[in-house]
Design a protein around this motif. Structure first.
Motif, mmCIF file in Angstrom:
data_model
loop_
_atom_site.group_PDB
_atom_site.id
_atom_site.type_symbol
_atom_site.label_atom_id
_atom_site.label_comp_id
_atom_site.label_asym_id
_atom_site.label_seq_id
_atom_site.Cartn_x
_atom_site.Cartn_y
_atom_site.Cartn_z
ATOM 1 N N SER A 193 25.009 -0.253 40.904
ATOM 2 C CA SER A 193 24.051 -1.019 39.953
ATOM 3 C C SER A 193 22.967 0.234 39.802
ATOM 4 N N PRO A 194 23.157 0.874 38.616
ATOM 5 C CA PRO A 194 22.336 1.895 38.078
ATOM 6 C C PRO A 194 21.032 1.277 37.436
ATOM 7 N N VAL A 195 20.063 2.016 37.298
ATOM 8 C CA VAL A 195 18.728 1.710 36.682
ATOM 9 C C VAL A 195 18.467 2.821 35.833
ATOM 10 N N ALA A 196 17.808 2.344 34.673
ATOM 11 C CA ALA A 196 17.455 3.008 33.605
ATOM 12 C C ALA A 196 15.893 3.181 33.544
ATOM 13 N N LEU A 197 15.263 4.307 33.129
ATOM 14 C CA LEU A 197 13.794 4.537 33.379
ATOM 15 C C LEU A 197 13.850 4.975 31.975
ATOM 16 N N ALA A 198 13.027 4.122 30.882
ATOM 17 C CA ALA A 198 12.753 4.279 29.586
ATOM 18 C C ALA A 198 11.393 3.972 28.884
ATOM 19 N N LYS A 199 10.611 4.903 28.599
ATOM 20 C CA LYS A 199 9.259 4.535 27.986
ATOM 21 C C LYS A 199 8.520 3.905 29.020
ATOM 22 N N LYS A 213 9.378 2.349 31.557
ATOM 23 C CA LYS A 213 9.656 1.127 32.461
ATOM 24 C C LYS A 213 11.054 1.103 32.934
ATOM 25 N N LEU A 214 11.444 0.376 34.155
ATOM 26 C CA LEU A 214 12.624 0.256 34.622
ATOM 27 C C LEU A 214 13.274 -0.792 33.905
ATOM 28 N N TYR A 215 14.719 -0.704 33.775
ATOM 29 C CA TYR A 215 15.707 -1.593 33.131
ATOM 30 C C TYR A 215 16.938 -1.740 34.003
ATOM 31 N N ASN A 216 17.253 -2.941 34.294
ATOM 32 C CA ASN A 216 18.574 -2.987 35.100
ATOM 33 C C ASN A 216 19.791 -2.818 34.187
ATOM 34 N N LEU A 217 20.969 -1.981 34.643
ATOM 35 C CA LEU A 217 21.958 -2.161 33.992
ATOM 36 C C LEU A 217 23.154 -2.526 34.834
ATOM 37 N N PRO A 218 24.375 -3.228 33.975
ATOM 38 C CA PRO A 218 24.624 -3.036 32.706
ATOM 39 C C PRO A 218 23.353 -4.335 32.016
ATOM 40 N N PHE A 219 23.551 -4.298 30.583
ATOM 41 C CA PHE A 219 22.750 -5.211 30.083
ATOM 42 C C PHE A 219 22.989 -6.838 30.422
ATOM 43 N N TYR A 241 19.278 -1.066 21.550
ATOM 44 C CA TYR A 241 19.607 0.209 20.842
ATOM 45 C C TYR A 241 18.332 1.303 20.924
ATOM 46 N N ASP A 242 17.222 1.117 20.475
ATOM 47 C CA ASP A 242 16.281 2.116 20.743
ATOM 48 C C ASP A 242 15.791 2.219 21.921
ATOM 49 N N ILE A 243 15.652 1.329 22.883
ATOM 50 C CA ILE A 243 15.172 1.679 24.054
ATOM 51 C C ILE A 243 16.157 2.256 25.415
ATOM 52 N N LEU A 244 17.165 1.698 25.132
ATOM 53 C CA LEU A 244 18.465 1.930 26.196
ATOM 54 C C LEU A 244 19.817 2.768 25.758
ATOM 55 N N ILE A 245 19.762 2.958 24.427
ATOM 56 C CA ILE A 245 21.076 3.700 24.218
ATOM 57 C C ILE A 245 20.882 4.712 23.414
ATOM 58 N N LYS A 246 20.052 4.736 22.290
ATOM 59 C CA LYS A 246 19.994 5.957 21.237
ATOM 60 C C LYS A 246 19.586 7.155 22.011
ATOM 61 N N GLU A 247 18.428 7.326 22.449
ATOM 62 C CA GLU A 247 18.177 8.787 23.095
ATOM 63 C C GLU A 247 19.094 9.313 24.207
ATOM 64 N N TYR A 248 19.387 8.295 25.029
ATOM 65 C CA TYR A 248 20.369 8.594 26.200
ATOM 66 C C TYR A 248 21.770 9.123 25.568
ATOM 67 N N THR A 249 22.152 8.701 24.448
ATOM 68 C CA THR A 249 23.678 8.960 24.068
ATOM 69 C C THR A 249 23.481 10.081 23.427
ATOM 70 N N ALA A 265 21.245 4.774 43.930
ATOM 71 C CA ALA A 265 21.911 5.855 43.896
ATOM 72 C C ALA A 265 21.990 6.573 42.597
ATOM 73 N N VAL A 266 21.770 5.863 41.404
ATOM 74 C CA VAL A 266 21.715 6.400 40.188
ATOM 75 C C VAL A 266 20.413 5.868 39.287
ATOM 76 N N ILE A 267 19.665 6.682 38.844
ATOM 77 C CA ILE A 267 18.768 6.318 37.967
ATOM 78 C C ILE A 267 19.000 6.861 36.624
ATOM 79 N N ASN A 268 18.984 6.520 35.192
ATOM 80 C CA ASN A 268 19.388 7.161 34.293
ATOM 81 C C ASN A 268 17.857 7.366 33.745
ATOM 82 N N TYR A 269 17.610 8.583 32.813
ATOM 83 C CA TYR A 269 16.395 8.861 32.250
ATOM 84 C C TYR A 269 16.805 9.025 30.721
#
Length: 367
Positions: free
Chosen positions: A81-87, A89-95, A144-152, A265-269
């Motif tokens: 159950s990874p979490v993404a840190l973007a701008k 703020k923390l967001y749950n993944l997957p969408f 796309y802007d918050i959770l996909i573009k920069e990470y990808t 265990a996993v946090i995406n930046y």
């Protein structure tokens, strides 16, 4: 004289060796690293099983594969159950509904679906030509802007407009509050790490580490009737048709004098100004309660021959090159090519095992 020389002790090589050994074949497994297990190798640091080459979470829908690996080691019930840190703020993944609430404040599936559809209609295109257009057509601009573009773009080292659309043929969207990243029925981490799985597979089989196949190829080839090769297929053929492209990774691992660093265990930046793509806190894979913790920062990087090749760049150009190597490989009776690098495929662990078992079936079909 051995029946099989297996070059590489990752999952493909270890499964093949195990199955050949069961059938009475004499095998020698060699690996250029100083340990067995390939990229699933774990290192014990302060009583914590550290995934030395990045997070490995076993998951599959194939019950036979699940039963196969459970012969050798018991798995826990870890759910990714990874979490993404973007701008900031923390967001749950997957969408899923948690993500949509964090993005837009919506509380019902109907509200989320309406918001998503509106953005798709506004920003999507009928025939996406690159990853950016594909993502906008699947999930709209906000995600796309918050959770996909920069990470990808960090992950691949290219602009999203330069990446092929097939990289994200689909994106999982769930209209329920569900942070389980994988849909697979079976999921977990081997209790005590993946070394137990590899040791079980290679039990009773001769192995040799710090053994570089290409340093003395003629010598190694003469040790066995057949070779099972799991390395880079273009390297095997001395780059005759050109060099295939890969992406590499660099890991920075740190032992911290605290019990819990990030709570997951996993946090995406996601943000471009942070050079690493994620931080792994290894103890959480096994629900650890140790006084210290170990974290690993994962940095994507361009691949060069002196670096490890972690995943292939499966665009049209590279696939054309690979097909030439594959055609030539199919003409060599005494060599079996298999695994992530030899097949030039981005495999999950269960897919590597399935490929190895299929190869075993073909090799020993009359036995």
């Amino acid at each position: 004289m051995k029946d099989y020389l297996i070059v590489g002790s990752g999952l493909f090589g270890s499964v093949f060796a195990h199955e050949a050994n069961k059938r009475g074949k004499k095998c020698l497994v060699i690996d250029k690293r100083n340990h067995l297990g390939g990229n699933v190798y774990c290192e014990n640091i302060a009583g914590i099983q550290v995934h030395k080459y990045g997070a490995h979470i076993f998951h599959t829908n194939d019950e036979a594969i699940w039963q196969y690996v459970n012969q050798f080691v018991k798995f826990n019930n870890y759910v990714n159950s990874p979490v993404a840190l973007a701008k900031g703020k923390l967001y749950n993944l997957p969408f899923n509904m948690n993500t949509f609430y964090q993005l837009w404040g919506v509380k019902t599936p109907a509200e989320a679906a309406e918001k998503l559809q509106h953005q798709i209609e506004q920003y999507g295109v009928p025939n996406p030509q690159n990853l950016e257009e594909q993502a906008l057509s699947l999930v709209g601009k906000d995600i796309y802007d918050i959770l996909i573009k920069e990470y990808t773009e960090k992950q691949w080292g290219k602009k999203a407009t330069e990446l092929p659309s097939f990289i994200i043929k689909r994106l999982p969207v769930r209209f329920r509050f569900d942070n389980n990243y994988f849909n697979d029925r079976f999921q977990g981490i081997p209790i005590g790490g993946y070394n137990g799985l590899i040791n079980g597979l290679l039990d009773g089989i001769e192995t040799l580490t710090d053994a570089d196949y290409f340093a003395d190829r003629t010598y190694y080839d003469n040790l066995a009737e057949k070779v099972v090769y799991t390395g880079k297929i273009d390297e095997y053929f001395a780059y005759e048709f050109g060099q295939l492209e890969y992406r590499s990774l660099r890991f920075e691992t740190e032992l911290l004098n605290q019990p819990n660093y990030q709570g997951n265990a996993v946090i995406n930046y996601n943000d471009a100004d942070i050079p690493f793509t994620r931080i792994i806190e290894h103890k959480h894979f096994e629900f650890g309660t140790q006084e210290k913790t170990v974290i690993t920062r994962e940095y994507p990087q361009n691949w060069t021959p002196e670096k490890e090749a972690y995943y292939p760049v499966n665009d049209d150009k590279n696939q054309r090159i690979y097909k030439q190597y594959r055609t030539k490989a199919d003409t060599i009776e005494k060599v079996i090519f298999g695994g992530r690098l030899a097949e030039y495929r981005y495999y999950d662990m269960h897919q590597v095992i399935a490929s190895a078992l299929k190869t075993v079936k073909n090799e020993f079909q009359n036995q």
